[in-house]
Design a protein around this motif. Sequence first.
Motif, mmCIF file in Angstrom:
data_model
loop_
_atom_site.group_PDB
_atom_site.id
_atom_site.type_symbol
_atom_site.label_atom_id
_atom_site.label_comp_id
_atom_site.label_asym_id
_atom_site.label_seq_id
_atom_site.Cartn_x
_atom_site.Cartn_y
_atom_site.Cartn_z
ATOM 1 N N ARG A 47 4.114 9.684 -3.335
ATOM 2 C CA ARG A 47 2.683 9.362 -3.502
ATOM 3 C C ARG A 47 2.296 9.355 -4.972
ATOM 4 O O ARG A 47 1.556 8.479 -5.433
ATOM 5 C CB ARG A 47 1.834 10.347 -2.708
ATOM 6 N N LYS B 10 12.247 4.741 3.196
ATOM 7 C CA LYS B 10 12.833 5.057 4.507
ATOM 8 C C LYS B 10 13.837 3.992 4.906
ATOM 9 O O LYS B 10 14.944 4.312 5.368
ATOM 10 C CB LYS B 10 11.730 5.167 5.568
ATOM 11 N N LEU C 24 7.629 13.493 -0.145
ATOM 12 C CA LEU C 24 6.477 12.633 0.154
ATOM 13 C C LEU C 24 5.422 12.755 -0.939
ATOM 14 O O LEU C 24 4.817 11.757 -1.343
ATOM 15 C CB LEU C 24 5.866 12.985 1.515
ATOM 16 N N ASN D 170 0.875 -1.166 0.000
ATOM 17 C CA ASN D 170 0.000 0.000 0.000
ATOM 18 C C ASN D 170 0.917 1.223 0.000
ATOM 19 O O ASN D 170 2.142 1.095 0.002
ATOM 20 C CB ASN D 170 -0.982 -0.022 1.188
ATOM 21 N N GLU D 171 0.326 2.401 -0.022
ATOM 22 C CA GLU D 171 1.143 3.616 -0.109
ATOM 23 C C GLU D 171 2.126 3.734 1.055
ATOM 24 O O GLU D 171 3.289 4.091 0.866
ATOM 25 C CB GLU D 171 0.228 4.843 -0.163
ATOM 26 N N ASN D 172 1.690 3.419 2.269
ATOM 27 C CA ASN D 172 2.584 3.519 3.433
ATOM 28 C C ASN D 172 3.741 2.525 3.345
ATOM 29 O O ASN D 172 4.882 2.865 3.679
ATOM 30 C CB ASN D 172 1.806 3.321 4.727
ATOM 31 N N ASP D 173 3.455 1.295 2.901
ATOM 32 C CA ASP D 173 4.527 0.306 2.715
ATOM 33 C C ASP D 173 5.555 0.815 1.705
ATOM 34 O O ASP D 173 6.758 0.663 1.897
ATOM 35 C CB ASP D 173 3.964 -1.028 2.209
ATOM 36 N N ILE E 268 6.297 3.925 0.836
ATOM 37 C CA ILE E 268 7.099 5.004 1.428
ATOM 38 C C ILE E 268 8.088 4.443 2.451
ATOM 39 O O ILE E 268 9.251 4.853 2.499
ATOM 40 C CB ILE E 268 6.186 6.081 2.033
ATOM 41 N N ASN E 269 7.632 3.475 3.239
ATOM 42 C CA ASN E 269 8.501 2.883 4.258
ATOM 43 C C ASN E 269 9.694 2.147 3.644
ATOM 44 O O ASN E 269 10.763 2.077 4.259
ATOM 45 C CB ASN E 269 7.711 1.961 5.179
ATOM 46 N N GLU E 270 9.543 1.601 2.441
ATOM 47 C CA GLU E 270 10.673 0.970 1.758
ATOM 48 C C GLU E 270 11.757 1.998 1.450
ATOM 49 O O GLU E 270 12.946 1.711 1.560
ATOM 50 C CB GLU E 270 10.216 0.282 0.473
#
Length: 119
Positions: A36, A22, A32, A13-16, A18-20
């Motif tokens: 997105r 990070k 950010l 998902n979008e958070n996953d 972005i977390n990759e």
Amino acid sequence: MNNSNFGIKKTFNENDFINEFKACNRMDQFSLHGLRVMFDALNEMAQDCEMVIEMDVIALCCDYIELSIDDVINDYDIDLSDESFDDKTDLVIDYLHDNTMVLGNYDIDGIDYVLFQSF
């Protein structure tokens, strides 16, 4: 026999997503907003083309770039002097579409940014 269609897959998902970035210490590569835009565009492309896109942060950092419209004009020496245009953003995005794949664009505080494949 090694078949790349098999293996352990993860749906992001979008958070996953972005977390990759990070986890790979690559948050300075894109904003950010840019991440997105990238997630939405790549996800839509995967759905439309019925394909799997491998999550490879380093490859994405090498393949795509996020710049302001003014930086694109300067970095790619786009000559606006002879153009009659209402919006330089539209002109730059048209230029990019003619030369590469554009993932999307957005505006932050009156500054237009575009995310596209490096060329």
